[in-house]
Design an enzyme around this catalytic site. Sequence first.
Site, PDB file in Angstrom:
ATOM      1  CG  ASP A 236     -22.999  13.321 -43.152  1.00  0.00           C
ATOM      2  OD1 ASP A 236     -24.826  12.327 -43.483  1.00  0.00           O
ATOM      3  OD2 ASP A 236     -22.388  13.724 -42.700  1.00  0.00           O
TER       4      ASP A 236
ATOM      5  CE1 TYR B  31     -26.620   8.664 -39.969  1.00  0.00           C
ATOM      6  CE2 TYR B  31     -25.572   8.884 -42.051  1.00  0.00           C
ATOM      7  CZ  TYR B  31     -25.964   9.145 -40.591  1.00  0.00           C
ATOM      8  OH  TYR B  31     -26.458  10.260 -40.793  1.00  0.00           O
TER       9      TYR B  31
ATOM     10  CE  LYS C 202     -23.344  12.587 -39.506  1.00  0.00           C
ATOM     11  NZ  LYS C 202     -23.464  11.785 -40.515  1.00  0.00           N
TER      12      LYS C 202
ATOM     13  CG  HIS D 232     -24.647  11.070 -35.197  1.00  0.00           C
ATOM     14  ND1 HIS D 232     -24.682  10.048 -35.649  1.00  0.00           N
ATOM     15  CD2 HIS D 232     -26.121  11.775 -35.882  1.00  0.00           C
ATOM     16  CE1 HIS D 232     -25.633   9.874 -36.804  1.00  0.00           C
ATOM     17  NE2 HIS D 232     -26.195  11.032 -36.220  1.00  0.00           N
TER      18      HIS D 232
HETATM   19  N1  NDP Z   1     -25.792  14.705 -37.932  1.00  0.00           N
HETATM   20  C1  NDP Z   1     -27.335  14.361 -37.929  1.00  0.00           C
HETATM   21  O1  NDP Z   1     -27.989  14.200 -36.618  1.00  0.00           O
HETATM   22  C2  NDP Z   1     -28.351  14.343 -39.057  1.00  0.00           C
HETATM   23  C3  NDP Z   1     -27.176  13.701 -40.202  1.00  0.00           C
HETATM   24  N2  NDP Z   1     -27.785  13.103 -41.655  1.00  0.00           N
HETATM   25  C4  NDP Z   1     -27.154  13.452 -42.703  1.00  0.00           C
HETATM   26  O2  NDP Z   1     -28.060  14.403 -43.877  1.00  0.00           O
HETATM   27  C5  NDP Z   1     -28.431  13.565 -44.971  1.00  0.00           C
HETATM   28  C6  NDP Z   1     -30.159  14.262 -45.710  1.00  0.00           C
HETATM   29  O3  NDP Z   1     -30.966  14.770 -44.403  1.00  0.00           O
HETATM   30  P1  NDP Z   1     -32.218  13.015 -44.368  1.00  0.00           P
HETATM   31  O4  NDP Z   1     -32.365  13.010 -42.990  1.00  0.00           O
HETATM   32  O5  NDP Z   1     -31.933  11.423 -45.729  1.00  0.00           O
HETATM   33  O6  NDP Z   1     -33.152  14.165 -45.617  1.00  0.00           O
HETATM   34  P2  NDP Z   1     -33.656  14.175 -46.506  1.00  0.00           P
HETATM   35  O7  NDP Z   1     -33.872  15.952 -46.445  1.00  0.00           O
HETATM   36  O8  NDP Z   1     -32.073  14.527 -47.743  1.00  0.00           O
HETATM   37  O9  NDP Z   1     -34.608  14.202 -47.291  1.00  0.00           O
HETATM   38  C7  NDP Z   1     -33.997  12.685 -48.440  1.00  0.00           C
HETATM   39  C8  NDP Z   1     -35.662  12.481 -48.292  1.00  0.00           C
HETATM   40  O10 NDP Z   1     -36.216  12.916 -49.003  1.00  0.00           O
HETATM   41  C9  NDP Z   1     -36.520  12.807 -50.687  1.00  0.00           C
HETATM   42  N3  NDP Z   1     -35.700  12.992 -52.170  1.00  0.00           N
HETATM   43  C10 NDP Z   1     -34.489  13.222 -51.774  1.00  0.00           C
HETATM   44  N4  NDP Z   1     -33.921  13.961 -52.793  1.00  0.00           N
HETATM   45  C11 NDP Z   1     -35.832  13.758 -54.129  1.00  0.00           C
HETATM   46  C12 NDP Z   1     -36.236  14.323 -54.819  1.00  0.00           C
HETATM   47  N5  NDP Z   1     -34.818  15.831 -56.059  1.00  0.00           N
HETATM   48  N6  NDP Z   1     -37.715  14.811 -55.145  1.00  0.00           N
HETATM   49  C13 NDP Z   1     -38.710  13.842 -54.317  1.00  0.00           C
HETATM   50  N7  NDP Z   1     -37.484  13.413 -53.202  1.00  0.00           N
HETATM   51  C14 NDP Z   1     -36.643  13.848 -52.701  1.00  0.00           C
HETATM   52  C15 NDP Z   1     -35.519  11.319 -50.181  1.00  0.00           C
HETATM   53  O11 NDP Z   1     -36.254   9.917 -51.123  1.00  0.00           O
HETATM   54  P3  NDP Z   1     -35.751   9.124 -52.495  1.00  0.00           P
HETATM   55  O12 NDP Z   1     -34.065   8.443 -51.643  1.00  0.00           O
HETATM   56  O13 NDP Z   1     -35.975   7.820 -52.815  1.00  0.00           O
HETATM   57  O14 NDP Z   1     -35.253   9.744 -53.493  1.00  0.00           O
HETATM   58  C16 NDP Z   1     -35.827  10.626 -49.217  1.00  0.00           C
HETATM   59  O15 NDP Z   1     -37.097  10.849 -48.206  1.00  0.00           O
HETATM   60  C17 NDP Z   1     -28.783  11.774 -44.618  1.00  0.00           C
HETATM   61  O16 NDP Z   1     -28.455  11.466 -45.904  1.00  0.00           O
HETATM   62  C18 NDP Z   1     -27.448  12.081 -43.695  1.00  0.00           C
HETATM   63  O17 NDP Z   1     -26.402  11.801 -44.324  1.00  0.00           O
HETATM   64  C19 NDP Z   1     -29.616  13.011 -41.407  1.00  0.00           C
HETATM   65  C20 NDP Z   1     -29.771  13.109 -39.961  1.00  0.00           C
HETATM   66  C21 NDP Z   1     -29.747  13.439 -38.493  1.00  0.00           C
HETATM   67  O1  LIG Z   2     -33.569   7.603 -34.980  1.00  0.00           O
HETATM   68  C1  LIG Z   2     -32.593   8.105 -34.396  1.00  0.00           C
HETATM   69  O2  LIG Z   2     -32.670   8.557 -32.225  1.00  0.00           O
HETATM   70  C2  LIG Z   2     -31.321   9.582 -35.050  1.00  0.00           C
HETATM   71  O3  LIG Z   2     -30.588  10.179 -33.824  1.00  0.00           O
HETATM   72  C3  LIG Z   2     -31.493   9.652 -36.361  1.00  0.00           C
HETATM   73  O4  LIG Z   2     -32.888   9.049 -37.155  1.00  0.00           O
HETATM   74  C4  LIG Z   2     -31.109  10.921 -37.049  1.00  0.00           C
HETATM   75  O5  LIG Z   2     -32.081  10.749 -38.096  1.00  0.00           O
HETATM   76  C5  LIG Z   2     -29.768  10.733 -37.253  1.00  0.00           C
HETATM   77  O6  LIG Z   2     -28.891  11.021 -35.914  1.00  0.00           O
HETATM   78  C6  LIG Z   2     -29.013  10.496 -38.859  1.00  0.00           C
HETATM   79  O7  LIG Z   2     -27.658  10.228 -38.363  1.00  0.00           O
END
Ligand code: NDP
Ligand SMILES: O=C(O)C(=O)[C@@H](O)[C@H](O)C(=O)CO
Length: 290
Positions: free
Chosen positions: A54, A59, A84, A117
Site C-alpha cells: 500500500d 508518501y 492513492k 485518498h
Molecule cells: N488511506 C489513508 O488515509 C491512510 C492510509 N495508511 C496506510 O495504512 C498503513 C498502516 O497504517 P499506519 O498509519 O502506518 O499505522 P499502523 O497502525 O500500521 O502502525 C504503525 C506503527 O506501529 C509500529 N509497529 C508496527 N508493527 C509493530 C509491532 N509488531 N510491534 C510494535 N510496534 C509495531 C510501527 O513502528 P516501526 O515501523 O518502528 O515498527 C509504526 O510506528 C500505512 O502505512 C499506509 O500504508 C495510513 C494512514 C492513512
Molecule cells: O497528514 C495528513 O494530512 C494525512 O492525511 C496523513 O497523515 C494521513 O495519515 C494519511 O492520509 C496517510 O495515508
Amino acid sequence: MESMSAITSPGDTHRLNNGLPMPGIGYGTYLSPDDEAGVRCILDALEAGYRLIDTASLYGNEDTVGRAVRESALLREEIFITSKIWNTDQGYDSTLRAFDASMQLLQMDYLDLYLIHWPVPAGHADDYRQLNRETWKAMEQLYRDGRIKAIGVSNFLPHHLEALMDRAEVMPMVNQLEINPRYHQTATAAFCRENGILVESWGPLARGGALEEPILRRIADKHNKSVAQICIRWVLQRGIVPLPKSAHKNRIRANLDVFDFSLDGEDMALIETMDAPGNYSIHPDYLSEE
Ligand SMILES: NC(=O)C1=CN([C@@H]2O[C@H](COP(=O)(O)OP(=O)(O)OC[C@H]3O[C@@H](n4cnc5c(N)ncnc54)[C@H](OP(=O)(O)O)[C@@H]3O)[C@@H](O)[C@H]2O)C=CC1
Ligand SMILES: O=C(O)C(=O)[C@@H](O)[C@H](O)C(=O)CO
C-alpha cells in the site's frame, strides 16, 4: 461482492465486486524510510509473504516501491500494488496527470488498485460532491482503459459514498478506513459490506497507540501472541484487510504470523468495549484542505 470466506493464510484473497482477487492482508508504507532502507523493508515484506503493498502519492515513496518490486524474486503480476490520489490533485484532468506521475515513479504498466485518498471535506458543501465525482470519472476512464484493475476510495463515510455512487458508472470496489480495536467504524463498514465494497484497515495498530491497551495485553497473554498480532487478527476476523506498517524485519514478519490462532467470542466481546467514536486520528469531515 467480496467473498466473506475466511482469510486463513497470507496468500488467501478476497474477490472484489468486479471479480478481481485481492490479498487478505497487506504491507503499509506510510512514513517508511525511503531509498535503500525503504527498498529493504518492502523486500523483507515480500520475502515474509505479503503480496499487497500500500502506497500513495502523498508518501513520496512510489519510486521506492517500484524499485523493490523490480528487485524482488516475484513477477509483477504476483504483487498487488495500491496507490492513492492526493487531495490537491482532485479533479478530472488533474487526476489523469497525477496517475501518470505515479505510474512514472512506480515504473509499472498497470496499477492493481487506485484510491481517492480522502473525500473533499463535506464542509465544502456542493464542491465536495462535484470534485469527488470529477475525480471518480477520471478513475473510471483509467479503469476502462485497463490501466487500473480496480478503483476505490479511502476515508469515505456513507454520505460521501452515496453522493459518489448516485452518479457513478463504475461502483467503488474498496474503501480504506482508519479501523483498529479502539476505532471500529462499524456503521461505515456495514454500509460498505451491504454495497459490495471491500474494506481495508489503515492504522490497524492505531499507529502504535493500541499497543498499550490493557484489554489487548490480556488477550495477547491468553493466546501467547503480541498485542500487534491481536490487533491484526481482530481486523482479519471482521472480514477486513489489515495494512500493518513496520520498518523492522522482525515486526514485519511477526505481523504476518496471525494465522495459527483465532479470537474467541469472549475476546471479541472484550474488544467490542474498546470502541469509541472519538478515537479517530483524522476525521474525514474535518480534514483541512492541503
Ligand atoms: N488511506 C489513508 O488515509 C491512510 C492510509 N495508511 C496506510 O495504512 C498503513 C498502516 O497504517 P499506519 O498509519 O502506518 O499505522 P499502523 O497502525 O500500521 O502502525 C504503525 C506503527 O506501529 C509500529 N509497529 C508496527 N508493527 C509493530 C509491532 N509488531 N510491534 C510494535 N510496534 C509495531 C510501527 O513502528 P516501526 O515501523 O518502528 O515498527 C509504526 O510506528 C500505512 O502505512 C499506509 O500504508 C495510513 C494512514 C492513512
Ligand atoms: O497528514 C495528513 O494530512 C494525512 O492525511 C496523513 O497523515 C494521513 O495519515 C494519511 O492520509 C496517510 O495515508
